[in-house]
Design a protein around this motif. Structure first.
Motif, PDB file in Angstrom:
ATOM      1  N   PHE A   1     -21.310  91.575  -4.566  1.00 46.68           N
ATOM      2  CA  PHE A   1     -21.899  92.746  -3.918  1.00 46.68           C
ATOM      3  C   PHE A   1     -21.701  93.989  -4.785  1.00 46.68           C
ATOM      4  CE2 PHE A   1     -22.486  96.016  -0.631  1.00 46.68           C
ATOM      5  CZ  PHE A   1     -23.667  95.573  -0.055  1.00 46.68           C
ATOM      6  N   GLU A   2     -20.581  94.068  -5.491  1.00 42.95           N
ATOM      7  CA  GLU A   2     -20.343  95.184  -6.412  1.00 42.95           C
ATOM      8  C   GLU A   2     -21.357  95.144  -7.552  1.00 42.95           C
ATOM      9  OE1 GLU A   2     -18.142  97.704  -5.997  1.00 42.95           O
ATOM     10  OE2 GLU A   2     -17.176  96.874  -4.224  1.00 42.95           O
ATOM     11  N   ILE A   3     -21.690  93.948  -8.024  1.00 42.00           N
ATOM     12  CA  ILE A   3     -22.712  93.820  -9.067  1.00 42.00           C
ATOM     13  C   ILE A   3     -24.068  94.264  -8.514  1.00 42.00           C
ATOM     14  CG2 ILE A   3     -23.945  92.197 -10.578  1.00 42.00           C
ATOM     15  CD1 ILE A   3     -21.244  90.571 -10.650  1.00 42.00           C
ATOM     16  N   TYR A   4     -24.360  93.878  -7.274  1.00 40.45           N
ATOM     17  CA  TYR A   4     -25.584  94.341  -6.613  1.00 40.45           C
ATOM     18  C   TYR A   4     -25.581  95.866  -6.516  1.00 40.45           C
ATOM     19  CZ  TYR A   4     -28.922  95.287  -2.854  1.00 40.45           C
ATOM     20  OH  TYR A   4     -29.948  95.801  -2.102  1.00 40.45           O
ATOM     21  N   SER A   5     -24.435  96.433  -6.162  1.00 40.43           N
ATOM     22  CA  SER A   5     -24.315  97.893  -6.080  1.00 40.43           C
ATOM     23  C   SER A   5     -24.650  98.521  -7.428  1.00 40.43           C
ATOM     24  CB  SER A   5     -22.891  98.292  -5.675  1.00 40.43           C
ATOM     25  OG  SER A   5     -22.570  97.789  -4.401  1.00 40.43           O
ATOM     26  N   ALA A   6     -24.138  97.927  -8.504  1.00 41.99           N
ATOM     27  CA  ALA A   6     -24.434  98.435  -9.842  1.00 41.99           C
ATOM     28  C   ALA A   6     -25.938  98.419 -10.097  1.00 41.99           C
ATOM     29  CB  ALA A   6     -23.698  97.604 -10.889  1.00 41.99           C
ATOM     30  N   HIS A   7     -26.607  97.355  -9.674  1.00 38.71           N
ATOM     31  CA  HIS A   7     -28.053  97.257  -9.864  1.00 38.71           C
ATOM     32  C   HIS A   7     -28.788  98.351  -9.087  1.00 38.71           C
ATOM     33  CE1 HIS A   7     -28.313  92.810 -11.318  1.00 38.71           C
ATOM     34  NE2 HIS A   7     -27.365  93.490 -11.938  1.00 38.71           N
TER      35      HIS A   7
ATOM     36  N   ASN B   1     -28.057 110.370 -15.380  1.00 39.29           N
ATOM     37  CA  ASN B   1     -26.734 110.230 -15.998  1.00 39.29           C
ATOM     38  C   ASN B   1     -25.683 109.916 -14.948  1.00 39.29           C
ATOM     39  OD1 ASN B   1     -24.716 110.722 -18.270  1.00 39.29           O
ATOM     40  ND2 ASN B   1     -24.046 112.153 -16.691  1.00 39.29           N
ATOM     41  N   TRP B   2     -25.737 110.617 -13.820  1.00 41.75           N
ATOM     42  CA  TRP B   2     -24.759 110.401 -12.748  1.00 41.75           C
ATOM     43  C   TRP B   2     -24.855 108.956 -12.261  1.00 41.75           C
ATOM     44  CZ3 TRP B   2     -23.761 108.818  -7.898  1.00 41.75           C
ATOM     45  CH2 TRP B   2     -22.590 109.273  -7.295  1.00 41.75           C
ATOM     46  N   MET B   3     -26.073 108.481 -12.093  1.00 42.13           N
ATOM     47  CA  MET B   3     -26.273 107.110 -11.609  1.00 42.13           C
ATOM     48  C   MET B   3     -25.835 106.071 -12.641  1.00 42.13           C
ATOM     49  SD  MET B   3     -27.203 107.078  -8.507  1.00 42.13           S
ATOM     50  CE  MET B   3     -27.849 108.179  -7.258  1.00 42.13           C
ATOM     51  N   LYS B   4     -26.034 106.360 -13.922  1.00 42.08           N
ATOM     52  CA  LYS B   4     -25.571 105.438 -14.958  1.00 42.08           C
ATOM     53  C   LYS B   4     -24.043 105.343 -14.955  1.00 42.08           C
ATOM     54  CE  LYS B   4     -29.495 106.236 -18.019  1.00 42.08           C
ATOM     55  NZ  LYS B   4     -29.914 106.914 -19.272  1.00 42.08           N
ATOM     56  N   ALA B   5     -23.381 106.470 -14.758  1.00 42.33           N
ATOM     57  CA  ALA B   5     -21.913 106.450 -14.659  1.00 42.33           C
ATOM     58  C   ALA B   5     -21.484 105.664 -13.421  1.00 42.33           C
ATOM     59  CB  ALA B   5     -21.363 107.878 -14.625  1.00 42.33           C
TER      60      ALA B   5
ATOM     61  N   GLN C   1     -21.655 101.996 -14.161  1.00 44.42           N
ATOM     62  CA  GLN C   1     -20.477 101.547 -14.911  1.00 44.42           C
ATOM     63  C   GLN C   1     -19.265 101.385 -13.992  1.00 44.42           C
ATOM     64  OE1 GLN C   1     -20.654 104.788 -17.803  1.00 44.42           O
ATOM     65  NE2 GLN C   1     -20.853 103.237 -19.406  1.00 44.42           N
ATOM     66  N   GLU C   2     -19.119 102.300 -13.052  1.00 46.56           N
ATOM     67  CA  GLU C   2     -18.004 102.232 -12.119  1.00 46.56           C
ATOM     68  C   GLU C   2     -18.093 100.979 -11.252  1.00 46.56           C
ATOM     69  OE1 GLU C   2     -16.513 105.072  -8.576  1.00 46.56           O
ATOM     70  OE2 GLU C   2     -16.616 106.009 -10.566  1.00 46.56           O
ATOM     71  N   GLU C   3     -19.282 100.652 -10.784  1.00 47.38           N
ATOM     72  CA  GLU C   3     -19.447  99.458  -9.943  1.00 47.38           C
ATOM     73  C   GLU C   3     -19.177  98.177 -10.738  1.00 47.38           C
ATOM     74  OE1 GLU C   3     -19.550  99.856  -6.801  1.00 47.38           O
ATOM     75  OE2 GLU C   3     -20.085 101.980  -6.816  1.00 47.38           O
ATOM     76  N   ILE C   4     -19.597  98.139 -11.987  1.00 46.94           N
ATOM     77  CA  ILE C   4     -19.296  96.989 -12.837  1.00 46.94           C
ATOM     78  C   ILE C   4     -17.779  96.891 -13.048  1.00 46.94           C
ATOM     79  CG2 ILE C   4     -19.521  96.067 -15.196  1.00 46.94           C
ATOM     80  CD1 ILE C   4     -21.992  95.547 -13.398  1.00 46.94           C
ATOM     81  N   PHE C   5     -17.119  98.020 -13.225  1.00 48.62           N
ATOM     82  CA  PHE C   5     -15.660  98.042 -13.353  1.00 48.62           C
ATOM     83  C   PHE C   5     -15.011  97.445 -12.104  1.00 48.62           C
ATOM     84  CE2 PHE C   5     -11.619 100.211 -12.567  1.00 48.62           C
ATOM     85  CZ  PHE C   5     -10.915  99.903 -13.725  1.00 48.62           C
ATOM     86  N   HIS C   6     -15.513  97.827 -10.930  1.00 52.45           N
ATOM     87  CA  HIS C   6     -14.980  97.280  -9.673  1.00 52.45           C
ATOM     88  C   HIS C   6     -15.159  95.761  -9.629  1.00 52.45           C
ATOM     89  CE1 HIS C   6     -15.801 101.380  -7.484  1.00 52.45           C
ATOM     90  NE2 HIS C   6     -14.819 101.457  -8.369  1.00 52.45           N
ATOM     91  N   ALA C   7     -16.357  95.297 -10.001  1.00 45.40           N
ATOM     92  CA  ALA C   7     -16.621  93.858  -9.985  1.00 45.40           C
ATOM     93  C   ALA C   7     -15.684  93.130 -10.939  1.00 45.40           C
ATOM     94  CB  ALA C   7     -18.080  93.588 -10.355  1.00 45.40           C
ATOM     95  N   MET C   8     -15.477  93.682 -12.116  1.00 48.69           N
ATOM     96  CA  MET C   8     -14.603  93.037 -13.096  1.00 48.69           C
ATOM     97  C   MET C   8     -13.144  93.041 -12.648  1.00 48.69           C
ATOM     98  SD  MET C   8     -16.483  91.634 -15.232  1.00 48.69           S
ATOM     99  CE  MET C   8     -15.102  91.029 -16.204  1.00 48.69           C
ATOM    100  N   LYS C   9     -12.751  94.063 -11.936  1.00 48.72           N
ATOM    101  CA  LYS C   9     -11.389  94.119 -11.384  1.00 48.72           C
ATOM    102  C   LYS C   9     -11.193  92.953 -10.409  1.00 48.72           C
ATOM    103  CE  LYS C   9      -8.640  97.941  -9.587  1.00 48.72           C
ATOM    104  NZ  LYS C   9      -7.515  97.952 -10.505  1.00 48.72           N
ATOM    105  N   MET C  10     -12.200  92.705  -9.590  1.00 49.06           N
ATOM    106  CA  MET C  10     -12.138  91.590  -8.652  1.00 49.06           C
ATOM    107  C   MET C  10     -12.203  90.249  -9.387  1.00 49.06           C
ATOM    108  SD  MET C  10     -14.416  93.037  -5.509  1.00 49.06           S
ATOM    109  CE  MET C  10     -13.920  94.539  -4.682  1.00 49.06           C
TER     110      MET C  10
ATOM    111  N   VAL D   1     -20.202  99.461   1.722  1.00 51.40           N
ATOM    112  CA  VAL D   1     -19.147  98.937   0.853  1.00 51.40           C
ATOM    113  C   VAL D   1     -17.778  99.175   1.486  1.00 51.40           C
ATOM    114  CG1 VAL D   1     -18.001  99.168  -1.394  1.00 51.40           C
ATOM    115  CG2 VAL D   1     -20.501  99.117  -1.268  1.00 51.40           C
ATOM    116  N   THR D   2     -17.571 100.350   2.030  1.00 52.94           N
ATOM    117  CA  THR D   2     -16.292 100.654   2.684  1.00 52.94           C
ATOM    118  C   THR D   2     -16.011  99.666   3.810  1.00 52.94           C
ATOM    119  OG1 THR D   2     -16.419 103.002   2.117  1.00 52.94           O
ATOM    120  CG2 THR D   2     -15.005 102.411   3.988  1.00 52.94           C
TER     121      THR D   2
END
Length: 168
Positions: A16-22, A41-45, A48-57, A97-98
């Motif tokens: 779902f975090e990967i979906y969020s990134a998309h 730019n804000w959305m691109k950042a 990246q944050e959502e991909i970071f969350h997915a990778m953390k999981m 997400v919350t």
């Protein structure tokens, strides 16, 4: 060692975090097309944050004896009526997400999985920040409407950069 129920739930959220990134990458494209590079730019950042969350999981599942599994990701929306509508969608998504992270914590508690409870606490705190940040932008967009102030806000949003949290 993760119990299967917890492993499956974290894998579901990871995807779902990967979906969020998309979603956020799609919004970045929408803003680029509409001449708002700061919003993009804000959305691109955020992407990246959502991909970071997915990778953390991903890492957590694998480090705790489970196996991270990747599933098909649905295509996100590509059009919004306005910048405000896009950010309202983003806020609703962050609220979803919350609720999903809170359900993960409920499972961890039911399973007496203290390690996962500690792991998830970071995400709970992160979601408070996510909702507040997006909610603040929604509020500003409501104030500025479609006028010239939109470009000032675009300039402000262009300064955002994704910086992974220290020690993560």
């Amino acid at each position: 060692m993760l119990v299967k129920r917890m492993e499956d739930a974290i894998n579901d959220q990871m995807n779902f975090e990967i979906y969020s990134a998309h979603i956020y990458l799609s919004m970045a494209s929408y803003f680029e097309e509409n001449g708002l590079p700061g919003f993009a730019n804000w959305m691109k950042a955020q992407y990246q944050e959502e991909i970071f969350h997915a990778m953390k999981m991903f890492d957590y599942v694998n480090e705790t004896g489970g196996r991270a599994t990747i599933s098909a990701i649905d295509a996100p929306a590509t059009e919004w009526e306005s910048p405000l509508a896009a950010f309202q969608t983003a806020l609703e998504h962050e609220q979803l997400v919350t609720s999903r992270i809170n359900k993960l914590m409920d499972i961890a508690r039911e399973e007496s999985d203290h390690a996962t409870s500690i792991f998830l606490q970071w995400f709970i705190s992160e979601q408070v920040e996510e909702e507040a940040t997006v909610g603040d932008i929604v509020g500003k967009l409501k104030l500025v409407g479609d006028g010239g102030a939109l470009f000032m806000l675009d300039r402000d949003l262009s300064t955002r950069a994704f910086t992974p949290p220290q020690g993560e």
